[in-house]
Design a protein around this motif. Structure first.
Motif, PDB file in Angstrom:
ATOM      1  N   MET A 130      10.146 -53.062  95.561  1.00  0.00           N
ATOM      2  CA  MET A 130      11.489 -53.155  94.959  1.00  0.00           C
ATOM      3  C   MET A 130      11.697 -51.940  94.061  1.00  0.00           C
ATOM      4  SD  MET A 130      13.081 -56.266  92.682  1.00  0.00           S
ATOM      5  CE  MET A 130      12.982 -57.473  93.981  1.00  0.00           C
ATOM      6  N   SER A 131      12.870 -51.286  94.181  1.00  0.00           N
ATOM      7  CA  SER A 131      13.120 -50.082  93.405  1.00  0.00           C
ATOM      8  C   SER A 131      13.352 -50.452  91.947  1.00  0.00           C
ATOM      9  CB  SER A 131      14.337 -49.360  93.977  1.00  0.00           C
ATOM     10  OG  SER A 131      15.462 -50.205  93.952  1.00  0.00           O
ATOM     11  N   LEU A 132      13.145 -49.444  91.082  1.00  0.00           N
ATOM     12  CA  LEU A 132      13.272 -49.677  89.652  1.00  0.00           C
ATOM     13  C   LEU A 132      14.728 -49.932  89.267  1.00  0.00           C
ATOM     14  CD1 LEU A 132      11.636 -49.721  87.016  1.00  0.00           C
ATOM     15  CD2 LEU A 132      12.139 -47.301  86.766  1.00  0.00           C
ATOM     16  N   ILE A 133      15.620 -49.105  89.780  1.00  0.00           N
ATOM     17  CA  ILE A 133      17.047 -49.239  89.469  1.00  0.00           C
ATOM     18  C   ILE A 133      17.805 -49.495  90.769  1.00  0.00           C
ATOM     19  CG2 ILE A 133      19.089 -48.106  88.544  1.00  0.00           C
ATOM     20  CD1 ILE A 133      17.278 -46.481  86.756  1.00  0.00           C
ATOM     21  N   HIS A 134      18.637 -50.483  90.729  1.00  0.00           N
ATOM     22  CA  HIS A 134      19.432 -50.838  91.901  1.00  0.00           C
ATOM     23  C   HIS A 134      20.899 -50.835  91.500  1.00  0.00           C
ATOM     24  CE1 HIS A 134      20.144 -52.668  95.807  1.00  0.00           C
ATOM     25  NE2 HIS A 134      20.951 -53.507  95.234  1.00  0.00           N
ATOM     26  N   ILE A 135      21.670 -49.939  92.130  1.00  0.00           N
ATOM     27  CA  ILE A 135      23.105 -49.836  91.806  1.00  0.00           C
ATOM     28  C   ILE A 135      23.904 -50.318  93.021  1.00  0.00           C
ATOM     29  CG2 ILE A 135      24.975 -48.273  91.149  1.00  0.00           C
ATOM     30  CD1 ILE A 135      22.822 -46.428  89.960  1.00  0.00           C
ATOM     31  N   LYS A 136      24.833 -51.191  92.756  1.00  0.00           N
ATOM     32  CA  LYS A 136      25.599 -51.767  93.868  1.00  0.00           C
ATOM     33  C   LYS A 136      27.084 -51.801  93.512  1.00  0.00           C
ATOM     34  CE  LYS A 136      25.720 -56.257  94.701  1.00  0.00           C
ATOM     35  NZ  LYS A 136      25.353 -57.631  95.087  1.00  0.00           N
ATOM     36  N   THR A 137      27.903 -51.353  94.443  1.00  0.00           N
ATOM     37  CA  THR A 137      29.359 -51.457  94.291  1.00  0.00           C
ATOM     38  C   THR A 137      29.852 -52.549  95.231  1.00  0.00           C
ATOM     39  OG1 THR A 137      29.532 -49.112  93.757  1.00  0.00           O
ATOM     40  CG2 THR A 137      31.542 -50.211  94.435  1.00  0.00           C
ATOM     41  N   SER A 138      30.524 -53.532  94.679  1.00  0.00           N
ATOM     42  CA  SER A 138      30.952 -54.656  95.510  1.00  0.00           C
ATOM     43  C   SER A 138      32.462 -54.877  95.365  1.00  0.00           C
ATOM     44  CB  SER A 138      30.210 -55.935  95.116  1.00  0.00           C
ATOM     45  OG  SER A 138      30.308 -56.164  93.736  1.00  0.00           O
ATOM     46  N   ARG A 139      33.037 -55.370  96.433  1.00  0.00           N
ATOM     47  CA  ARG A 139      34.479 -55.651  96.457  1.00  0.00           C
ATOM     48  C   ARG A 139      34.705 -57.148  96.566  1.00  0.00           C
ATOM     49  NH1 ARG A 139      33.987 -50.641  98.195  1.00  0.00           N
ATOM     50  NH2 ARG A 139      35.664 -49.176  97.751  1.00  0.00           N
ATOM     51  N   GLY A 140      35.700 -57.610  95.844  1.00  0.00           N
ATOM     52  CA  GLY A 140      36.007 -59.035  95.865  1.00  0.00           C
ATOM     53  C   GLY A 140      37.070 -59.350  96.912  1.00  0.00           C
ATOM     54  N   LYS A 141      37.472 -60.612  96.904  1.00  0.00           N
ATOM     55  CA  LYS A 141      38.506 -61.043  97.865  1.00  0.00           C
ATOM     56  C   LYS A 141      39.848 -60.466  97.452  1.00  0.00           C
ATOM     57  CE  LYS A 141      36.258 -65.434  98.857  1.00  0.00           C
ATOM     58  NZ  LYS A 141      36.328 -66.897  98.715  1.00  0.00           N
ATOM     59  N   PRO A 142      40.590 -59.921  98.414  1.00  0.00           N
ATOM     60  CA  PRO A 142      41.918 -59.382  98.079  1.00  0.00           C
ATOM     61  C   PRO A 142      42.866 -60.489  97.627  1.00  0.00           C
ATOM     62  CG  PRO A 142      41.173 -58.584 100.214  1.00  0.00           C
ATOM     63  CD  PRO A 142      40.238 -59.683  99.805  1.00  0.00           C
ATOM     64  N   VAL A 143      43.708 -60.129  96.672  1.00  0.00           N
ATOM     65  CA  VAL A 143      44.681 -61.069  96.127  1.00  0.00           C
ATOM     66  C   VAL A 143      46.078 -60.513  96.405  1.00  0.00           C
ATOM     67  CG1 VAL A 143      45.524 -62.162  94.011  1.00  0.00           C
ATOM     68  CG2 VAL A 143      43.079 -61.794  94.326  1.00  0.00           C
ATOM     69  N   MET A 144      46.953 -61.365  96.852  1.00  0.00           N
ATOM     70  CA  MET A 144      48.327 -60.930  97.142  1.00  0.00           C
ATOM     71  C   MET A 144      49.213 -61.191  95.937  1.00  0.00           C
ATOM     72  SD  MET A 144      48.248 -59.606 100.090  1.00  0.00           S
ATOM     73  CE  MET A 144      50.000 -59.345 100.237  1.00  0.00           C
ATOM     74  N   ALA A 145      49.923 -60.147  95.525  1.00  0.00           N
ATOM     75  CA  ALA A 145      50.909 -60.265  94.449  1.00  0.00           C
ATOM     76  C   ALA A 145      52.240 -59.791  95.033  1.00  0.00           C
ATOM     77  CB  ALA A 145      50.503 -59.406  93.251  1.00  0.00           C
ATOM     78  N   GLY A 146      52.978 -60.715  95.605  1.00  0.00           N
ATOM     79  CA  GLY A 146      54.198 -60.336  96.318  1.00  0.00           C
ATOM     80  C   GLY A 146      53.829 -59.634  97.613  1.00  0.00           C
ATOM     81  N   GLU A 147      54.235 -58.385  97.719  1.00  0.00           N
ATOM     82  CA  GLU A 147      53.911 -57.603  98.917  1.00  0.00           C
ATOM     83  C   GLU A 147      52.760 -56.643  98.667  1.00  0.00           C
ATOM     84  OE1 GLU A 147      58.421 -57.539 100.836  1.00  0.00           O
ATOM     85  OE2 GLU A 147      57.472 -55.675 100.146  1.00  0.00           O
ATOM     86  N   VAL A 148      52.167 -56.760  97.508  1.00  0.00           N
ATOM     87  CA  VAL A 148      51.082 -55.852  97.143  1.00  0.00           C
ATOM     88  C   VAL A 148      49.750 -56.581  97.243  1.00  0.00           C
ATOM     89  CG1 VAL A 148      50.146 -54.419  95.301  1.00  0.00           C
ATOM     90  CG2 VAL A 148      52.618 -54.601  95.600  1.00  0.00           C
ATOM     91  N   GLU A 149      48.783 -55.912  97.858  1.00  0.00           N
ATOM     92  CA  GLU A 149      47.440 -56.500  97.972  1.00  0.00           C
ATOM     93  C   GLU A 149      46.522 -55.821  96.967  1.00  0.00           C
ATOM     94  OE1 GLU A 149      45.248 -57.471 101.915  1.00  0.00           O
ATOM     95  OE2 GLU A 149      44.386 -55.587 101.176  1.00  0.00           O
ATOM     96  N   ILE A 150      45.849 -56.641  96.165  1.00  0.00           N
ATOM     97  CA  ILE A 150      44.967 -56.117  95.119  1.00  0.00           C
ATOM     98  C   ILE A 150      43.534 -56.509  95.450  1.00  0.00           C
ATOM     99  CG2 ILE A 150      44.437 -56.127  92.655  1.00  0.00           C
ATOM    100  CD1 ILE A 150      47.337 -57.054  92.185  1.00  0.00           C
ATOM    101  N   THR A 151      42.664 -55.510  95.533  1.00  0.00           N
ATOM    102  CA  THR A 151      41.249 -55.771  95.804  1.00  0.00           C
ATOM    103  C   THR A 151      40.431 -55.337  94.596  1.00  0.00           C
ATOM    104  OG1 THR A 151      41.621 -55.326  98.154  1.00  0.00           O
ATOM    105  CG2 THR A 151      39.341 -55.334  97.379  1.00  0.00           C
ATOM    106  N   PRO A 152      39.754 -56.252  93.926  1.00  0.00           N
ATOM    107  CA  PRO A 152      38.937 -55.864  92.766  1.00  0.00           C
ATOM    108  C   PRO A 152      37.615 -55.238  93.206  1.00  0.00           C
ATOM    109  CG  PRO A 152      38.797 -58.223  93.115  1.00  0.00           C
ATOM    110  CD  PRO A 152      39.741 -57.706  94.147  1.00  0.00           C
ATOM    111  N   VAL A 153      37.205 -54.245  92.463  1.00  0.00           N
ATOM    112  CA  VAL A 153      35.946 -53.552  92.744  1.00  0.00           C
ATOM    113  C   VAL A 153      35.090 -53.578  91.485  1.00  0.00           C
ATOM    114  CG1 VAL A 153      34.880 -51.380  93.469  1.00  0.00           C
ATOM    115  CG2 VAL A 153      37.116 -52.031  94.378  1.00  0.00           C
ATOM    116  N   ALA A 154      33.820 -53.916  91.652  1.00  0.00           N
ATOM    117  CA  ALA A 154      32.901 -53.971  90.512  1.00  0.00           C
ATOM    118  C   ALA A 154      31.649 -53.175  90.849  1.00  0.00           C
ATOM    119  CB  ALA A 154      32.532 -55.423  90.193  1.00  0.00           C
ATOM    120  N   ARG A 155      31.007 -52.700  89.806  1.00  0.00           N
ATOM    121  CA  ARG A 155      29.741 -51.979  89.986  1.00  0.00           C
ATOM    122  C   ARG A 155      28.683 -52.616  89.100  1.00  0.00           C
ATOM    123  NH1 ARG A 155      29.032 -45.562  90.337  1.00  0.00           N
ATOM    124  NH2 ARG A 155      29.733 -46.051  92.405  1.00  0.00           N
TER     125      ARG A 155
END
Lengths: 146, 94
Positions: free
Chosen positions: B1-26
């Motif tokens: 197992m590596s000492l440092i593990h960095i991961k970027t993950s995306r959540g479920k897209p959320v619809m706000a009217g006609e706009v789709e919002i996808t949250p991203v976390a690191r």
């Protein structure tokens, strides 16, 4: 514990302890999931709000097991030969609000959340350390000139 | 197992009217070295950005900036720089 040592071999008990540690660690690693950072969207009229927070956590676990005498075959051991095991651990998880994503009327913006209390505390601690550092520095200077 | 593990993950897209919002976390995971039978880890998970997709297919990424953390780092950096400057000046004078 004597009943347990008589029911399981040393290897099985060690594997059980290791599996318990691994399972708990896997649950803790779930903190790194994106769902822990962004909350449930809150809808009000035409506005949608998504809260975002920073999550920090630390965990330490350990488990061990040992038998009193080393015998190659389990049948050679007696039930009251002695052995024991134990484990323990500790951890902490804390979260802090960072920003709020606001979607309204087709427009999306990110509103940061500024924790003034935390900033002031940081300033007080940093200035305190700097003051102590300066006081020590000038005290040494005075002693040099005496 | 590596000492440092960095991961970027995306959540479920959320619809706000006609706009789709996808949250991203690191997330950063630090696996501290231990002996067999022990596990120690530190995890920092923070929001990184939100990806927006409009009705016309236009994509935009809005970064999530932690103003509180940046202010804290600026204060610490300023105090450290001042202490370093005074220490350097003192060494020159002596």
């Amino acid at each position: 514990m004597n009943e347990i040592t008589s029911s399981f071999s040393e290897k099985e008990a060690a594997e059980m302890a290791t599996a318990m540690v691994e399972d708990t660690m896997e649950r803790f690693i779930d903190v790194a999931n994106v769902d822990r950072v962004y909350g449930e969207p809150i809808a009000k009229d035409d506005t949608l709000i998504i809260p975002a927070a920073e999550v920090m956590g630390g965990l330490g676990l350990g488990a061990g097991f040992g038998m009193g005498a080393v015998k190659e075959k389990q049948e050679e051991r007696q039930a009251d030969e002695g052995g024991g095991g134990g484990g323990g651990g500790g951890g902490r998880v804390q979260s802090r609000p960072v920003a709020v994503v606001v979607a309204a009327n087709g427009d999306v913006r990110v509103e940061p959340i500024i924790d003034k209390t935390r900033i002031v505390l940081t300033a007080i601690v940093a200035n305190g350390i700097l003051f102590l550092f300066l006081a020590r520095m000038f005290r040494r200077r005075k002693s040099l000139f005496r | 197992m590596s000492l440092i593990h960095i991961k970027t993950s995306r959540g479920k897209p959320v619809m706000a009217g006609e706009v789709e919002i996808t949250p991203v976390a690191r997330s950063w995971r630090l696996n501290l070295p231990t002996v067999p039978g022990q596990k120690r880890a530190l995890i920092l998970n923070r929001p990184r950005a939100v990806e927006i997709r409009g009705s016309g297919g236009r994509r935009q990424t809005l970064p999530v900036r932690d103003r509180t953390r940046r202010s804290q780092l600026a204060i610490c950096a300023g105090a450290s720089a001042l202490a370093l400057a005074l220490l350097t000046k003192r060494k020159r004078d002596s």
